[in-house]
Write a protein that holds these residues in place. Sequence first.
Motif, PDB file in Angstrom:
ATOM      1  N   GLN B  93      18.495  -5.589 -17.068  1.00 43.85           N
ATOM      2  CA  GLN B  93      18.515  -6.883 -16.861  1.00 43.85           C
ATOM      3  C   GLN B  93      17.702  -7.074 -15.524  1.00 43.85           C
ATOM      4  O   GLN B  93      17.108  -7.883 -15.379  1.00 43.85           O
ATOM      5  CB  GLN B  93      20.049  -7.518 -16.612  1.00 43.85           C
ATOM      6  CG  GLN B  93      20.008  -8.889 -16.052  1.00 43.85           C
ATOM      7  CD  GLN B  93      21.340  -9.389 -16.207  1.00 43.85           C
ATOM      8  OE1 GLN B  93      21.976  -9.378 -17.446  1.00 43.85           O
ATOM      9  NE2 GLN B  93      21.963 -10.070 -15.256  1.00 43.85           N
ATOM     10  N   HIS B  97      14.513  -9.443 -14.669  1.00 44.14           N
ATOM     11  CA  HIS B  97      14.610 -10.973 -13.853  1.00 44.14           C
ATOM     12  C   HIS B  97      13.520 -10.477 -12.945  1.00 44.14           C
ATOM     13  O   HIS B  97      12.886 -11.680 -12.668  1.00 44.14           O
ATOM     14  CB  HIS B  97      15.956 -10.756 -13.665  1.00 44.14           C
ATOM     15  CG  HIS B  97      17.047 -11.398 -14.558  1.00 44.14           C
ATOM     16  ND1 HIS B  97      18.194 -12.036 -14.342  1.00 44.14           N
ATOM     17  CD2 HIS B  97      16.534 -11.645 -15.848  1.00 44.14           C
ATOM     18  CE1 HIS B  97      18.451 -12.234 -15.391  1.00 44.14           C
ATOM     19  NE2 HIS B  97      17.841 -12.143 -16.337  1.00 44.14           N
ATOM     20  N   ILE B 100      10.369 -11.289 -14.381  1.00 47.23           N
ATOM     21  CA  ILE B 100       9.893 -12.888 -14.411  1.00 47.23           C
ATOM     22  C   ILE B 100       9.776 -13.545 -13.335  1.00 47.23           C
ATOM     23  O   ILE B 100       8.720 -14.341 -13.169  1.00 47.23           O
ATOM     24  CB  ILE B 100      11.288 -13.440 -15.089  1.00 47.23           C
ATOM     25  CG1 ILE B 100      11.318 -12.482 -16.512  1.00 47.23           C
ATOM     26  CG2 ILE B 100      11.203 -14.756 -15.510  1.00 47.23           C
ATOM     27  CD1 ILE B 100      12.626 -12.620 -17.428  1.00 47.23           C
ATOM     28  N   ALA B 101      10.654 -13.132 -12.104  1.00 44.95           N
ATOM     29  CA  ALA B 101      10.461 -13.881 -11.118  1.00 44.95           C
ATOM     30  C   ALA B 101       9.079 -13.483 -10.486  1.00 44.95           C
ATOM     31  O   ALA B 101       8.293 -14.589  -9.946  1.00 44.95           O
ATOM     32  CB  ALA B 101      11.380 -13.347 -10.027  1.00 44.95           C
ATOM     33  N   GLN B 118      14.920 -15.870 -17.967  1.00 41.82           N
ATOM     34  CA  GLN B 118      15.943 -15.470 -17.140  1.00 41.82           C
ATOM     35  C   GLN B 118      17.271 -15.699 -17.888  1.00 41.82           C
ATOM     36  O   GLN B 118      17.944 -14.708 -18.045  1.00 41.82           O
ATOM     37  CB  GLN B 118      15.983 -16.083 -15.916  1.00 41.82           C
ATOM     38  CG  GLN B 118      14.745 -15.887 -15.088  1.00 41.82           C
ATOM     39  CD  GLN B 118      14.758 -14.699 -14.015  1.00 41.82           C
ATOM     40  OE1 GLN B 118      15.365 -13.802 -14.360  1.00 41.82           O
ATOM     41  NE2 GLN B 118      13.991 -14.758 -12.901  1.00 41.82           N
ATOM     42  N   THR B 121      17.434 -13.364 -21.045  1.00 40.81           N
ATOM     43  CA  THR B 121      17.426 -11.804 -20.921  1.00 40.81           C
ATOM     44  C   THR B 121      18.692 -11.566 -20.322  1.00 40.81           C
ATOM     45  O   THR B 121      19.008 -10.489 -20.026  1.00 40.81           O
ATOM     46  CB  THR B 121      16.297 -11.296 -20.020  1.00 40.81           C
ATOM     47  OG1 THR B 121      16.260 -12.332 -19.001  1.00 40.81           O
ATOM     48  CG2 THR B 121      15.045 -11.608 -21.205  1.00 40.81           C
ATOM     49  N   ARG B 122      19.664 -12.470 -20.035  1.00 42.30           N
ATOM     50  CA  ARG B 122      21.026 -11.913 -19.720  1.00 42.30           C
ATOM     51  C   ARG B 122      21.942 -11.266 -20.445  1.00 42.30           C
ATOM     52  O   ARG B 122      21.689 -11.586 -21.612  1.00 42.30           O
ATOM     53  CB  ARG B 122      21.612 -13.475 -18.631  1.00 42.30           C
ATOM     54  CG  ARG B 122      20.983 -13.834 -17.906  1.00 42.30           C
ATOM     55  CD  ARG B 122      21.691 -15.100 -17.265  1.00 42.30           C
ATOM     56  NE  ARG B 122      22.940 -14.632 -16.514  1.00 42.30           N
ATOM     57  CZ  ARG B 122      24.052 -15.099 -16.407  1.00 42.30           C
ATOM     58  NH1 ARG B 122      24.357 -16.223 -17.298  1.00 42.30           N
ATOM     59  NH2 ARG B 122      25.029 -14.759 -16.056  1.00 42.30           N
TER      60      ARG B 122
END
Lengths: 152, 152
Positions: B93, B97, B100-101, B118, B121-122
């Motif tokens: 995870q 993340h 993605i950021a 985000q 994908t948690r």
Amino acid sequence: MSLTLADAIERHILAQLAAAGEIAIQRVELARQYGCAPSQINYVLATRFTPERGFLTESRRGGGGYIRVRRAAQPELGRIAAALRAAPDGIAQAPAHALIARCREAGLLRDREAAMLQALTRREAIGLPLPLRDMVRARCLAAALLALSDER
Amino acid sequence: MSLTLADAIERHILAQLAAAGEIAIQRVELARQYGCAPSQINYVLATRFTPERGFLTESRRGGGGYIRVRRAAQPELGRIAAALRAAPDGIAQAPAHALIARCREAGLLRDREAAMLQALTRREAIGLPLPLRDMVRARCLAAALLALSDER
DNA sequence: ATAATAAGGTCAGGGAAAGTCAGAAAGCCT
DNA sequence: AGGCTTTCTGACTTTCCCTGACCTTATTAT
């Protein structure tokens, strides 16, 4: 007319929200104001400020922590997400794609967003055997739509 | 809006970085400006200016020492998708993340798209036990990013 | 060369939030 | 009264922030 503590806190938050549109509360401070346990604040948020009702909350722990509450930009998406999460068997590919298409036509999703969601809800993308696959598809789709209900 | 010391220092560095593209700071001097322990600067760098978020830091000790901070090169969507599909263990995870950021900061993803990814994908969204979960995350993320590289 | 000085690095640990959850307490029905 | 639902709490967990003591490395003075 019995006004419970939870009701009072709900009104308090709603009033603040009406005034500001977005608020940040300190859990422990609010609990102190109402003379209750901090976890009571969580209870109020969990039962009254849900995505189904068109609210979003985010928080940070540790020093300088906070809980932020705001209205969802698109409550529609929140409700759809809630319905998806409530589906006991998840959702199959065809209905999922139809749902995404409807959302796009309704203006809730943009083209790029819809394309992404269509792609990642395909069975090959998930790549799991069947009872599981539909569950994961529903959960992921719900999470995505819920996140979008917030944005802009 | 409770702004922690770490947040303030982060902004300070980001502002400098936006102005110059690459900066060199004196740890002890910056700590003095903010009235904190020098190691606090390390904390900020370690939690916010990581390679995963697209930053590179290098430092020199001793007399005339410094810490240099700059942005790393931008990723490309197609390449990322390919790398994700090739990853034998999927992706956890936190790195997902961060990835993605980073794409959002690089302008490859819009805010809504990044928020969506985000969210989905948690671990709670995927909701599978661990060896599987990272695999599904990688496949879904790859599919989504690939779909986007076609759009536009 | 050696010693002193001037940096930055590391890490354990304390404190400050918020989250979770089982279960007690209080209401609300018949 | 008994049973269901809602409210509320307390104990425990997790996450994040921040510092101080100690360590390593580079430069400069003797």
